[in-house]
Design a protein around this motif. Structure first.
Motif, mmCIF file in Angstrom:
data_model
loop_
_atom_site.group_PDB
_atom_site.id
_atom_site.type_symbol
_atom_site.label_atom_id
_atom_site.label_comp_id
_atom_site.label_asym_id
_atom_site.label_seq_id
_atom_site.Cartn_x
_atom_site.Cartn_y
_atom_site.Cartn_z
ATOM 1 N N HIS A 80 0.856 -1.211 0.000
ATOM 2 C CA HIS A 80 0.000 0.000 0.000
ATOM 3 C C HIS A 80 0.881 1.247 0.000
ATOM 4 O O HIS A 80 1.610 1.499 0.964
ATOM 5 N N HIS A 82 1.178 5.433 -2.226
ATOM 6 C CA HIS A 82 0.537 6.366 -3.158
ATOM 7 C C HIS A 82 1.597 6.952 -4.087
ATOM 8 O O HIS A 82 2.452 7.734 -3.646
ATOM 9 N N HIS A 235 -9.335 2.523 1.857
ATOM 10 C CA HIS A 235 -8.903 2.794 3.229
ATOM 11 C C HIS A 235 -10.090 2.592 4.179
ATOM 12 O O HIS A 235 -11.231 2.841 3.811
ATOM 13 N N HIS A 274 -5.077 0.249 6.726
ATOM 14 C CA HIS A 274 -5.090 0.727 8.122
ATOM 15 C C HIS A 274 -5.838 -0.180 9.100
ATOM 16 O O HIS A 274 -5.203 -0.732 9.984
ATOM 17 N N ASP A 325 2.803 2.984 2.908
ATOM 18 C CA ASP A 325 1.839 4.081 2.779
ATOM 19 C C ASP A 325 2.521 5.425 2.521
ATOM 20 O O ASP A 325 2.097 6.458 3.054
#
Ligand code: GUN
Ligand code: ZN
Length: 436
Positions: A80, A82, A235, A274, A325
């Protein structure tokens, strides 16, 4: 790209067959002190003792690289992060929702420009590889051009990458918002273009409940139903204000997870970032649907989100993975991520064994992605994505290594003190890729 000549990689091999049940569980892994991998056409053709594997190499044509005394492991997997947040990392914000509004959404708007996406994609993959990560699952921006930039560069580097266009049609600046219909159309076109091309895997990517209308989550559910080979990522339960706002936006949902479940978004290919503030009902449905809880320790600490309860989730039968993340997370390194994760669990009196840690960032994450037939191990037939680790890469590491007496202790030095300096080399499909 032409296939290279066969490659023989010599070093200390470590590959996992299962999650180690405890410190003494030597059946869970294969360790070869003087080992070798024979790589042919980007795949591992043989693994074992050096002399045995060398004898299997085709006569005269093999290129040999001696990595001793370093460790050879499967390339790390980050489940995970971005892609458009490379320039968001290290932004001084309060908690999640302010951080999104003040830094993240402005930065993501720049990805409407394909040239910007291309430039950041080059840097992004350099960073992943220099940190030993050979596969990752990323959110692109809401602009289709960012997905092209992401997969084009992965394809050039022959990397197995997963990702998709972020779907978001409300509660964000107009320049980032799509609509339920065009997010469906664009995602479908991108998925048809990229999924299965080279090593690319598409992930349907609604950002989270706050930035999607019910119509958009319905569109995401339809995409997933039409393309069951694809993953889904979103998420959940990261932050208390996020949970409260979700409740306001979806007043009829029994709980946060129910928002996603009611649109058909749960299942064994669903990655839920999360999963910190979970209720008992949510845990039960996570287990029953086989959805994966993704632990993002550096992000959870940086944004003050909370402590992931690995033991609680796993004892409830929930699958877990671990991830950086970026850019809520603060390091590209899965070693740094393990270190922070270890501390998050220490605070809850959960002590993670180093063998479990290295299982997690290799085979464990591959299991979470249902991709163990391709990545996450050094098994014969696997793609030859390999990381070479130097546990003496820095002065503190070298001094500590003088007293180390076991493999587990060495791994613990790597995860506690290591970062990109401990990555001696990274191979993608058998090709050395660490930038000089
Ligand atoms: N929730 C929705 N979007 C994001 C994001 O970009 N980062 C994190 N950490 N949480 C999110
Ligand atoms: Zn995220």
């Amino acid at each position: 790209m032409p296939n290279r000549s066969p490659l023989l990689l010599r070093g200390r091999l470590l590959s996992f067959d299962a999650a180690p049940a405890g410190a003494e569980d030597t059946d869970a892994y294969v360790y070869e002190e003087d080992g070798a991998l024979l790589v042919i056409d980007g795949k591992i053709a043989a693994r074992g003792r050096y002399e045995t594997v060398r004898d299997k190499a085709p006569d005269g044509k093999v290129e040999e690289v001696d990595h001793r005394p370093h460790l050879l492991l499967p390339g790390f997997i980050d489940t995970h992060l971005h892609f458009p947040q490379v320039q968001v990392i290290a932004s001084w914000a309060d908690q999640l929702l302010d951080w999104l509004n003040d830094y993240t959404f402005p930065a993501e708007q720049r990805f409407a420009d394909k040239h910007h996406g291309d430039r950041i994609a080059g840097a992004f993959y350099d960073l992943l590889l220099s940190h030993g990560t050979t596969t990752a699952v990323a959110y692109c921006s809401s602009h289709p051009a960012s997905v092209d930039a992401y997969f084009e560069e992965a394809d050039r580097r022959r990397m197995l990458m997963l990702g998709g266009k972020t779907m978001m049609d409300r509660n964000a600046p107009p320049a980032l918002c799509d609509t339920a219909q065009n997010s469906y159309d664009d995602s479908k076109a991108l998925l048809q273009k990229w999924h299965g091309r080279g090593r690319a895997h598409y992930a349907v990517t609604p950002r989270f409940a706050i930035t999607s209308t019910p119509a958009q989550l319905e569109a995401a559910g339809a995409l997933l139903k039409e393309h069951p080979a694809c993953h889904l990522q979103t998420h959940i339960n990261e932050n208390h204000n996020e949970i409260a706002l979700t409740k306001e936006l979806y007043p009829d949902a029994a709980h946060y997870l129910d928002v996603y479940e009611s649109f058909g978004l749960l299942g064994p290919k669903t990655l839920l970032g999360h999963c910190i503030h979970m209720t008992g009902h949510e845990m039960q449905r996570m287990r029953e649907t086989g959805s994966v809880a993704v632990f993002c320790p550096t992000s959870n600490l940086f944004l003050g989100s909370g402590l992931f309860d690995k033991a609680g989730l796993e004892s409830a039968g929930i699958r877990t993975s671990i991830a950086t993340d970026i850019g809520g997370g603060t390091s590209y390194s899965m070693l740094r991520t393990l270190d922070e994760g270890y501390k998050v669990l220490q605070l809850q009196r959960q002590r993670l064994h180093p063998l479990t840690c290295f299982y997690w960032i290799t085979r464990g994450n591959a299991e979470a992605l249902s991709l163990t037939d391709r990545i996450g191990t050094l098994d014969e037939g696997s793609d030859a994505d390999v990381v070479v680790l130097n546990a003496r890469a820095t002065r503190p590491m070298a001094l500590r290594m003088e007293t180390v007496e076991s493999l587990a202790e060495e791994l613990f030095v790597l995860q506690t003190l290591g970062d990109d300096r401990a990555i001696a080399e990274t191979y993608v499909a058998g090709i050395a890729s660490k930038p000089v």
